[in-house]
Design a protein around this motif. Structure first.
Motif, mmCIF file in Angstrom:
data_model
loop_
_atom_site.group_PDB
_atom_site.id
_atom_site.type_symbol
_atom_site.label_atom_id
_atom_site.label_comp_id
_atom_site.label_asym_id
_atom_site.label_seq_id
_atom_site.Cartn_x
_atom_site.Cartn_y
_atom_site.Cartn_z
ATOM 1 N N LEU A 191 1.510 8.860 2.364
ATOM 2 C CA LEU A 191 0.613 9.500 3.392
ATOM 3 C C LEU A 191 1.151 9.651 4.696
ATOM 4 O O LEU A 191 1.387 10.775 5.425
ATOM 5 C CB LEU A 191 -0.856 9.098 3.124
ATOM 6 N N LEU A 192 1.458 8.579 5.198
ATOM 7 C CA LEU A 192 2.122 8.527 6.558
ATOM 8 C C LEU A 192 3.590 9.195 6.384
ATOM 9 O O LEU A 192 4.044 9.894 7.638
ATOM 10 C CB LEU A 192 2.605 6.920 6.860
ATOM 11 N N HIS A 222 0.828 -1.221 -0.019
ATOM 12 C CA HIS A 222 -0.013 0.216 -0.118
ATOM 13 C C HIS A 222 0.980 1.268 -0.187
ATOM 14 O O HIS A 222 1.139 1.863 0.975
ATOM 15 C CB HIS A 222 -0.959 0.074 1.168
ATOM 16 N N PRO A 250 0.335 4.190 -1.441
ATOM 17 C CA PRO A 250 -0.202 5.614 -1.123
ATOM 18 C C PRO A 250 -0.335 5.646 0.368
ATOM 19 O O PRO A 250 -0.171 7.004 0.799
ATOM 20 C CB PRO A 250 -1.644 5.409 -1.962
ATOM 21 N N ARG A 251 -0.726 4.637 1.034
ATOM 22 C CA ARG A 251 -0.812 5.014 2.417
ATOM 23 C C ARG A 251 0.409 5.266 3.302
ATOM 24 O O ARG A 251 0.563 6.133 4.153
ATOM 25 C CB ARG A 251 -1.426 3.598 3.177
#
Length: 579
Positions: free
Chosen positions: A90-91, A84, A86-87
């Motif tokens: 973002l993190l 993942h 994208p996650r």
């Protein structure tokens, strides 16, 4: 790294996992460099006497250590192919926002010079994760910055502030104003970064499509340039060769690399590349092996800049040209053969018409001369007038017979009869032909002929046409042998393989004068003859009859110093139903 790859690596928003992974790696590296440089510059300025709010060295080193360890650990996780992405990205943006908040909180809160660092994750989010990433980073930055200002207003600040120039805020309206300005700035930058990212992405996609189309077009042109059978040359304004395709290299015999930089005139001295004549021109080209080749060329202008490799600094001398070259040796030979065939067909038709009109008068003259001869033969008077009449009658008969033979040859050549093949004994037919040739007045009395033909050697052909063929060959050989009085004329025949076929090969050999080298190529040309009072149709008729049967005739060198060997090969049927 080529241009397309470099552009793809810097593309802001790609939907491919590999591009996003690369962007996150760039984000981690920039984070480490940014915080390290900012703190290092601040420490240096503080040592120079600048009054800057900065945590104690131990706290500062602990902060940098956390940034380094977290970034290195994140890079390690990223190399393990996180599903993942994208996650994970973002993190990392939220982590950058937290690091920026810690830096601002430790360097003066509302009075910190590092407040603009919040912009870094906002811009990175807009470029990396499109609108969602930028807005989330802007919201996180606004929330954290608001929390810092609230804590500052409530008095929850680090203790080391008491030893700095820090002045606690007293008016909450000023803090609200500062917060509003930075909050609006964060969201505005998020939207602008997303807009710029979208524009950049659209430009990159259009550029990528252009690169793909250009590569395909370039590959197509290169394939056409390399694979086309026509030779192609490009020359600069001074008519020096700048490139050529493999077809021209094969035509010239030179390697393509050896031709670059050579003058075009060195291959085509007679070729003219002028504005007034751009039509197809024919010229001679000398190959590397010295052999001359007949080529046809045409050219067109190319509006290209001058080639710096060839030391051509004059930009005005850029009248480049592309030249196509074709080998027309075989084509010209075929055209000559077609013109010759058309000419011979016209001559043949005309000759046949004339011969047909002459045959009846010749027959009447010959018949009348025969009657006169029989009358004069009964008159044995020694009168000179009678002797003269008998002599003139013989001349009339002899010339009438020669004219009749010439007319027969004309008709045979112009209107060859259809084949009627059959099996016949070749030795018997040759013996009959020898008797006929010896019985003619044109045959010398000393003529001697020998046969070397096996008994019962059968031949599959038109018997009458083969007899005509043998008659012409024997007459030519007897005439040649009579010049040197070299007898006998030998007639040989054997069955042998020719071009994978069983053939009957007939050779007529004499010991007369050899045929000169300069006329060997034209002896089968109609109406060519080295003898006086000869129509020059004997050997052309021989060749015509041989080719009618699917065979061939060729001139061979004799075993001795002089003489002539004329060989005719007639194929035998290969299938049972042809028998």
């Amino acid at each position: 790294m080529d241009r397309s790859k470099f552009i793809k690596e810097l593309t802001p928003r790609q939907n491919t996992g590999e591009q996003l992974r690369l962007h996150i790696l760039w984000l981690l590296m920039i984070r480490v460099m940014l915080f390290t440089l900012l703190i290092a510059v601040t420490v240096v300025l503080q040592t120079k006497g600048r009054d800057i709010i900065l945590p104690p060295p131990a706290v500062t080193m602990a902060f940098l250590s956390v940034v380094f360890i977290y970034s290195i650990g994140s890079a390690g996780l990223l190399q393990n192919r996180i599903k993942h992405l994208p996650r994970f990205g973002l993190l990392q943006l939220l982590s950058d926002t937290v690091f920026a908040a810690l830096l601002v909180a430790g360097t003066g809160c509302s009075q910190s010079i590092f407040t603009p660092v919040f912009i870094f994750p906002v811009i990175a989010g807009g470029l990396t994760l499109s609108r969602t990433g930028g807005l989330i980073a802007a919201a996180a930055a606004s929330i954290l910055y608001g929390a810092i200002l609230a804590c500052e207003y409530l008095g929850h600040i680090p203790q080391f502030y008491a030893h700095t120039r820090y002045v606690p805020p007293t008016d909450y309206l000023n803090l609200t104003n500062v917060y509003s300005v930075y909050g609006i700035t964060f969201f505005t930058i998020a939207l602008l970064s997303n807009l710029l990212a979208g524009r950049l992405r659209s430009t990159e996609e259009a550029l990528s499509r252009t690169f793909v189309q250009f590569d395909r077009l370039n590959q197509l042109y290169k394939q056409v340039f390399d694979d086309i059978g026509t030779g192609i040359i490009t020359v600069d304004g001074r008519n020096r060769i700048t490139s050529c395709n493999p077809a021209f290299a094969q035509l010239s015999g030179f390697a393509a690399a050896d031709l670059v930089g050579l003058p075009f005139a060195s291959f085509f001295p007679a070729a003219m590349l002028t504005e007034t004549d751009q039509s197809r021109q024919v010229a001679d080209m000398q190959r590397k092996d010295g052999r001359m080749m007949r080529i046809r060329h045409t050219f067109a202008h190319l509006n290209l800049p001058s080639d710096p490799v060839l030391d051509d600094p004059d930009p005005g001398n850029a009248q480049c040209k592309v030249i196509t070259v074709q080998d027309v040796s075989l084509l010209e030979q075929m055209e000559q053969q077609m013109r010759a065939a058309e000419k011979m067909a016209a001559i043949g038709e005309l000759s046949a018409a004339i011969a047909h009109d002459f045959r009846n008068p010749i027959a009447a003259i010959s018949g009348s001369a025969q009657l006169l001869k029989s009358v004069h033969a009964a008159d044995s008077s020694p009168d000179p007038i009678s002797r003269t009449n008998r002599h003139l009658t013989e001349i009339i008969l002899r010339e009438s017979a020669r004219m009749e033979k010439t007319i027969t040859d004309f008709l045979q050549f112009a209107r060859p009869s259809a084949l009627t093949p059959e099996w016949f004994d070749l030795r018997r037919l040759t013996e009959e032909t020898i008797r006929q040739v010896k019985g003619r007045e044109s045959c010398p009395l000393a003529a001697a002929m020998e046969l070397d033909i096996p008994d019962h050697l059968d031949c599959w052909a038109d018997r009458q046409l083969v007899q005509i063929l043998l008659t012409h060959l024997l007459e030519n050989s007897c005439a040649a042998a009579a010049q040197t009085n070299s007898w006998p004329v030998l007639i040989k025949a054997r069955e042998k393989q020719e071009d994978g076929r069983n053939c009957i090969c007939i050779a007529v050999i004499d010991r007369g004068p050899s045929i000169a080298e300069n006329i060997r190529e034209v002896i089968f040309t109609p109406f060519f003859s080295t003898k006086a009072n000869c129509a020059g149709l004997g050997l052309p008729i021989v060749k015509q009859i041989a080719e009618q049967h699917g065979g061939r005739v060729r001139l061979q060198d004799p075993e001795g110093d002089q003489g002539c060997v004329m060989e005719v090969c007639l194929p035998l049927p290969s299938l049972p139903d042809e028998y």
